[in-house]
Design an enzyme around this catalytic site. Structure first.
Site, short mmCIF file in Angstrom:
data_model
loop_
_atom_site.label_atom_id
_atom_site.label_comp_id
_atom_site.label_asym_id
_atom_site.label_seq_id
_atom_site.Cartn_x
_atom_site.Cartn_y
_atom_site.Cartn_z
N SER A 40 0.48 -0.90 -0.75
CA SER A 40 -0.58 0.04 0.00
C SER A 40 0.78 1.64 -0.57
CB SER A 40 -0.98 0.00 0.88
OG SER A 40 -0.53 0.34 2.90
N GLN A 60 -2.02 -4.51 -26.38
CA GLN A 60 -1.01 -5.21 -25.03
C GLN A 60 -0.86 -4.83 -23.46
OE1 GLN A 60 3.42 -6.41 -26.05
NE2 GLN A 60 2.60 -8.92 -25.63
N TRP A 61 -0.36 -3.33 -23.70
CA TRP A 61 -0.26 -2.67 -22.38
C TRP A 61 -1.42 -2.87 -21.48
CZ3 TRP A 61 4.35 2.03 -22.89
CH2 TRP A 61 4.27 2.01 -22.33
N SER A 85 -8.19 9.28 -30.18
CA SER A 85 -9.74 8.15 -30.61
C SER A 85 -9.50 8.91 -32.18
CB SER A 85 -10.94 8.32 -30.54
OG SER A 85 -11.88 7.52 -30.55
N ARG A 87 -12.27 8.39 -33.81
CA ARG A 87 -13.89 9.20 -34.17
C ARG A 87 -13.43 9.78 -34.31
NH1 ARG A 87 -18.09 6.70 -29.92
NH2 ARG A 87 -19.38 7.51 -31.56
N ARG A 155 -12.16 4.89 -40.25
CA ARG A 155 -10.83 4.82 -40.22
C ARG A 155 -10.78 3.09 -39.98
NH1 ARG A 155 -11.96 4.24 -33.59
NH2 ARG A 155 -14.66 3.74 -34.15
N ARG A 183 7.35 -6.71 -18.58
CA ARG A 183 7.37 -6.52 -19.64
C ARG A 183 9.22 -6.65 -20.06
NH1 ARG A 183 3.50 -9.63 -21.64
NH2 ARG A 183 1.46 -8.11 -20.86
#
Length: 217
Positions: A40, A60-61, A85, A87, A155, A183
């Site tokens: 903690s 993957q991250w 994004s 979008r 896209r 990683r």
């Protein structure tokens, strides 16, 4: 946000004590907390990264980040992830294209990961083919936008896994250390290993004592 001293004081608050500068006693406390899994205090120090990486690395991250919140012993990992994004944005797309000497073979004894670097001639062939594939996708993407197709559908023409995306990753020091322990391993994907090395370089400059204790020896 914070420093090695933040970890120390988060632990010492149990006894209503505080350190104003790191001492040898404080260093031993950090070592003890890391060794015994008292996690903690490491969640009170937070670091924020802005990352620009291919989608195959980002996903993957992200898979790791989702899992870490439920990882045994981590508790609340104090993580946030906000990503650009397509979008909403139509900036010029950028793509990761391995050079001829960067293509790797399939592993001999595993269904995942990679093996040795392939022959240059084969790598050159697939670098050229990937570049052509990306160019075609960009042409179709731009044509769709020009014809009035919305960005969130246009896209679909972009080759996805090599497309660079940008995001903010805000995580506790404990969570960053967990990411690095996963990683930086030799069997992690090469591309995400390279990003992990960059993450380590930054966090080590800010939390030199703590991160060294949290990383697998």
């Amino acid at each position: 946000m914070g420093s090695d001293l933040t970890v120390v004081n988060a632990a010492r608050v149990s006894y209503a004590k505080q350190s104003d500068a790191l001492t040898e006693k404080d260093l031993r406390l950090i070592q003890f907390l890391a060794r015994e899994g008292h996690t903690s205090p490491f969640r009170h120090a937070v670091i924020q990264y802005e990352i620009y990486a291919p989608l195959m690395v980002a996903r993957q991250w992200w898979k790791y980040v989702i899992g870490s919140a439920h990882y045994e012993g981590t508790g609340d990992s104090l993580e946030a992830w906000n990503e650009s994004s397509r979008r909403y944005i139509t900036e010029e797309p950028a793509f990761y294209t391995p050079a001829a000497g960067q293509w790797r073979s399939a592993p001999a004894n595993s269904k995942q990961g990679s093996g040795d670097i392939v022959a240059w001639e084969l790598g050159e062939k697939y670098t050229r083919e990937l570049m052509n594939y990306v160019d075609l996708g960009i042409q179709k993407y731009e044509a769709a936008l020009a014809d009035g197709i919305c960005a969130e559908q246009a896209r679909l023409f972009l080759p996805a896994y090599g497309l660079y995306v940008r995001w903010y990753w805000t995580a506790s020091l404990q969570s960053v250390a967990h990411f690095l322990n996963q990683r930086l391993e030799h069997d992690a994907q090469k591309e995400i290993q390279d990003y992990a090395k960059a993450v380590l370089e930054i966090v080590k400059a800010l939390f030199p004592v703590t991160i060294d204790e949290l990383l697998s020896k």
